[in-house]
Design a protein around this motif. Sequence first.
Motif, PDB file in Angstrom:
ATOM      1  N   VAL A   1      39.010  29.336  49.978  1.00 47.94           N
ATOM      2  CA  VAL A   1      38.649  28.512  51.141  1.00 47.94           C
ATOM      3  C   VAL A   1      37.162  28.670  51.424  1.00 47.94           C
ATOM      4  O   VAL A   1      36.660  29.800  51.529  1.00 47.94           O
ATOM      5  N   VAL A   2      36.464  27.547  51.527  1.00 48.75           N
ATOM      6  CA  VAL A   2      35.061  27.611  51.922  1.00 48.75           C
ATOM      7  C   VAL A   2      34.933  27.074  53.349  1.00 48.75           C
ATOM      8  O   VAL A   2      35.553  26.074  53.701  1.00 48.75           O
ATOM      9  N   ILE A   3      34.202  27.805  54.184  1.00 47.05           N
ATOM     10  CA  ILE A   3      33.913  27.341  55.541  1.00 47.05           C
ATOM     11  C   ILE A   3      32.467  26.858  55.529  1.00 47.05           C
ATOM     12  O   ILE A   3      31.552  27.619  55.200  1.00 47.05           O
ATOM     13  N   VAL A   4      32.291  25.583  55.840  1.00 55.94           N
ATOM     14  CA  VAL A   4      30.968  24.958  55.700  1.00 55.94           C
ATOM     15  C   VAL A   4      30.372  24.644  57.064  1.00 55.94           C
ATOM     16  O   VAL A   4      31.064  24.099  57.930  1.00 55.94           O
ATOM     17  N   GLY A   5      29.091  24.976  57.246  1.00 49.88           N
ATOM     18  CA  GLY A   5      28.415  24.505  58.456  1.00 49.88           C
ATOM     19  C   GLY A   5      27.805  25.608  59.289  1.00 49.88           C
ATOM     20  O   GLY A   5      27.289  26.605  58.775  1.00 49.88           O
ATOM     21  N   ASP A   6      27.906  25.435  60.605  1.00 52.97           N
ATOM     22  CA  ASP A   6      27.263  26.318  61.570  1.00 52.97           C
ATOM     23  C   ASP A   6      28.150  27.530  61.837  1.00 52.97           C
ATOM     24  O   ASP A   6      28.932  27.559  62.765  1.00 52.97           O
ATOM     25  N   ILE A   7      28.005  28.558  60.990  1.00 49.82           N
ATOM     26  CA  ILE A   7      28.844  29.760  61.107  1.00 49.82           C
ATOM     27  C   ILE A   7      28.362  30.615  62.288  1.00 49.82           C
ATOM     28  O   ILE A   7      29.151  31.226  62.996  1.00 49.82           O
ATOM     29  N   LEU A   8      27.065  30.623  62.497  1.00 50.23           N
ATOM     30  CA  LEU A   8      26.437  31.490  63.498  1.00 50.23           C
ATOM     31  C   LEU A   8      26.976  31.266  64.918  1.00 50.23           C
ATOM     32  O   LEU A   8      27.221  32.211  65.653  1.00 50.23           O
ATOM     33  N   HIS A   9      27.160  30.013  65.295  1.00 53.52           N
ATOM     34  CA  HIS A   9      27.574  29.715  66.677  1.00 53.52           C
ATOM     35  C   HIS A   9      29.074  29.446  66.799  1.00 53.52           C
ATOM     36  O   HIS A   9      29.538  29.003  67.832  1.00 53.52           O
ATOM     37  N   SER A  10      29.812  29.689  65.703  1.00 56.39           N
ATOM     38  CA  SER A  10      31.211  29.249  65.678  1.00 56.39           C
ATOM     39  C   SER A  10      32.198  30.374  65.967  1.00 56.39           C
ATOM     40  O   SER A  10      32.174  31.409  65.315  1.00 56.39           O
ATOM     41  N   ARG A  11      33.084  30.151  66.947  1.00 56.14           N
ATOM     42  CA  ARG A  11      34.177  31.103  67.174  1.00 56.14           C
ATOM     43  C   ARG A  11      35.316  30.803  66.208  1.00 56.14           C
ATOM     44  O   ARG A  11      36.156  31.646  65.928  1.00 56.14           O
ATOM     45  N   VAL A  12      35.348  29.555  65.717  1.00 59.51           N
ATOM     46  CA  VAL A  12      36.402  29.160  64.770  1.00 59.51           C
ATOM     47  C   VAL A  12      36.223  29.908  63.450  1.00 59.51           C
ATOM     48  O   VAL A  12      37.181  30.376  62.848  1.00 59.51           O
ATOM     49  N   ALA A  13      34.967  30.057  63.024  1.00 58.01           N
ATOM     50  CA  ALA A  13      34.696  30.692  61.725  1.00 58.01           C
ATOM     51  C   ALA A  13      35.239  32.123  61.690  1.00 58.01           C
ATOM     52  O   ALA A  13      35.926  32.511  60.749  1.00 58.01           O
ATOM     53  N   LEU A  14      34.958  32.887  62.730  1.00 58.03           N
ATOM     54  CA  LEU A  14      35.367  34.289  62.744  1.00 58.03           C
ATOM     55  C   LEU A  14      36.895  34.427  62.741  1.00 58.03           C
ATOM     56  O   LEU A  14      37.456  35.207  61.972  1.00 58.03           O
ATOM     57  N   SER A  15      37.573  33.638  63.578  1.00 62.42           N
ATOM     58  CA  SER A  15      39.044  33.697  63.605  1.00 62.42           C
ATOM     59  C   SER A  15      39.634  33.245  62.268  1.00 62.42           C
ATOM     60  O   SER A  15      40.648  33.775  61.812  1.00 62.42           O
ATOM     61  N   ASN A  16      38.987  32.262  61.639  1.00 61.19           N
ATOM     62  CA  ASN A  16      39.442  31.809  60.322  1.00 61.19           C
ATOM     63  C   ASN A  16      39.269  32.897  59.271  1.00 61.19           C
ATOM     64  O   ASN A  16      40.167  33.130  58.462  1.00 61.19           O
TER      65      ASN A  16
ATOM     66  N   PHE B   1      17.222  24.204  61.611  1.00 64.96           N
ATOM     67  CA  PHE B   1      16.924  23.441  60.383  1.00 64.96           C
ATOM     68  C   PHE B   1      15.999  22.298  60.785  1.00 64.96           C
ATOM     69  O   PHE B   1      15.939  21.920  61.960  1.00 64.96           O
ATOM     70  N   PRO B   2      15.258  21.735  59.810  1.00 64.57           N
ATOM     71  CA  PRO B   2      14.207  20.758  60.142  1.00 64.57           C
ATOM     72  C   PRO B   2      14.687  19.545  60.947  1.00 64.57           C
ATOM     73  O   PRO B   2      14.097  19.192  61.946  1.00 64.57           O
ATOM     74  N   SER B   3      15.789  18.918  60.504  1.00 58.56           N
ATOM     75  CA  SER B   3      16.267  17.723  61.213  1.00 58.56           C
ATOM     76  C   SER B   3      17.707  17.452  60.824  1.00 58.56           C
ATOM     77  O   SER B   3      18.197  17.978  59.822  1.00 58.56           O
ATOM     78  N   THR B   4      18.379  16.623  61.625  1.00 56.23           N
ATOM     79  CA  THR B   4      19.765  16.266  61.313  1.00 56.23           C
ATOM     80  C   THR B   4      19.810  15.586  59.949  1.00 56.23           C
ATOM     81  O   THR B   4      20.717  15.820  59.140  1.00 56.23           O
ATOM     82  N   ARG B   5      18.814  14.763  59.684  1.00 59.34           N
ATOM     83  CA  ARG B   5      18.781  14.035  58.406  1.00 59.34           C
ATOM     84  C   ARG B   5      18.732  15.015  57.232  1.00 59.34           C
ATOM     85  O   ARG B   5      19.413  14.838  56.220  1.00 59.34           O
ATOM     86  N   GLU B   6      17.933  16.024  57.388  1.00 60.28           N
ATOM     87  CA  GLU B   6      17.792  17.064  56.367  1.00 60.28           C
ATOM     88  C   GLU B   6      19.121  17.804  56.174  1.00 60.28           C
ATOM     89  O   GLU B   6      19.548  18.084  55.062  1.00 60.28           O
ATOM     90  N   TYR B   7      19.798  18.106  57.287  1.00 64.34           N
ATOM     91  CA  TYR B   7      21.084  18.808  57.250  1.00 64.34           C
ATOM     92  C   TYR B   7      22.119  17.968  56.492  1.00 64.34           C
ATOM     93  O   TYR B   7      22.839  18.467  55.630  1.00 64.34           O
ATOM     94  N   VAL B   8      22.175  16.673  56.848  1.00 65.03           N
ATOM     95  CA  VAL B   8      23.142  15.762  56.211  1.00 65.03           C
ATOM     96  C   VAL B   8      22.917  15.734  54.704  1.00 65.03           C
ATOM     97  O   VAL B   8      23.858  15.754  53.905  1.00 65.03           O
TER      98      VAL B   8
ATOM     99  N   LEU C   1      32.783  22.724  59.664  1.00 64.06           N
ATOM    100  CA  LEU C   1      32.493  22.921  61.091  1.00 64.06           C
ATOM    101  C   LEU C   1      31.339  22.035  61.522  1.00 64.06           C
ATOM    102  O   LEU C   1      30.456  21.734  60.730  1.00 64.06           O
ATOM    103  N   ARG C   2      31.337  21.696  62.806  1.00 65.15           N
ATOM    104  CA  ARG C   2      30.223  20.877  63.285  1.00 65.15           C
ATOM    105  C   ARG C   2      29.027  21.764  63.635  1.00 65.15           C
ATOM    106  O   ARG C   2      29.176  22.966  63.893  1.00 65.15           O
ATOM    107  N   VAL C   3      27.868  21.150  63.667  1.00 59.54           N
ATOM    108  CA  VAL C   3      26.667  21.842  64.113  1.00 59.54           C
ATOM    109  C   VAL C   3      26.708  21.863  65.639  1.00 59.54           C
ATOM    110  O   VAL C   3      26.809  20.822  66.281  1.00 59.54           O
ATOM    111  N   GLN C   4      26.669  23.052  66.220  1.00 55.60           N
ATOM    112  CA  GLN C   4      26.839  23.172  67.675  1.00 55.60           C
ATOM    113  C   GLN C   4      25.491  23.124  68.389  1.00 55.60           C
ATOM    114  O   GLN C   4      24.964  24.144  68.851  1.00 55.60           O
ATOM    115  N   ASN C   5      24.964  21.922  68.486  1.00 49.41           N
ATOM    116  CA  ASN C   5      23.639  21.758  69.099  1.00 49.41           C
ATOM    117  C   ASN C   5      23.573  22.338  70.506  1.00 49.41           C
ATOM    118  O   ASN C   5      22.540  22.853  70.928  1.00 49.41           O
TER     119      ASN C   5
END
Length: 309
Positions: A160-175, A235-242, A223-227
Amino acid sequence: MSELSVNNLLGIKYLKREDIDLIFETADYFKEVINRPIKKVPSLRDITIANIFFENSTRTKLSFEIAQKRLSADIINFSATQSSVKKGETLIDTVNNILSMKVDMVIMRHANAGAAYFLSKNVKASIINAGDGAHEHPTQGLLDSFSIREKLGKVGGKKVVIVGDILHSRVALSNIYTLKMLGAEVKLCGPKTLIPKYIESLGVSVETNLRKALEWCDVANVLRVQNERMDVNYFPSTREYVKQFGIDKTLLESLSKEIVIMHPGPINRGVEITSEVADSNQSIILDQVENGVAIRMAVIYLLASKIKK
């Protein structure tokens, strides 16, 4: 094992493997119940539950409420955004006032990590953590693994790969805690700035190249980016992230195998995944929502049965 080893659900890290197995077996039963014409069972007719949300939540709150109604519990809803908390009342005062109305169980979401744990030490009621800051969101971790088990037959041995904003995510840790306890291999993928420094000590690996991560996995939980939790630019911009971490149909179709796509919601369509991916046959996002009700019914039921004793 016929009962949980805990009296509260504060985080996955406090559970045993047997607890998760029991929750899943109970959720299997409730999943069958919620697909009947009459979706209610009278199991908790004498239990009163308070939903206390100090942070905005639509999906989790609704899912908990539906689970409670299906079990015939009495419900009190409390939104702290319009309450005396604004006038400086403490968390313990607020909850004790609610408990004096003879409440048996509190479902709480709070912006501060450890709030549910703190509460469990100071009030006499069964506490379910519906998310505390960027710490844990245990019912989401459970429902995500339950959904993988339903789709792939088991969780053990799956990648299982968890992709995205791990730093701000409570979902990531429980997963991570749930998946590791059930024997899955876990990788994290996202910008280096959004991956916590010591996360590999939890027995997971990090891959910053999205294509490599997707080629490796059986399941991608996106996971979504938790702005709203960010005070600086990660990261530089949403466009860059996408460009680097967004998943679209072309990318999925170019992989050597078909993988399962998950998302805890809410989805930023066009950022972490496109609508085409979210609504495709590879996505089990709506199954996660249905399973969320069954898992929450199971957790509430199992904790309530300990209160009744």
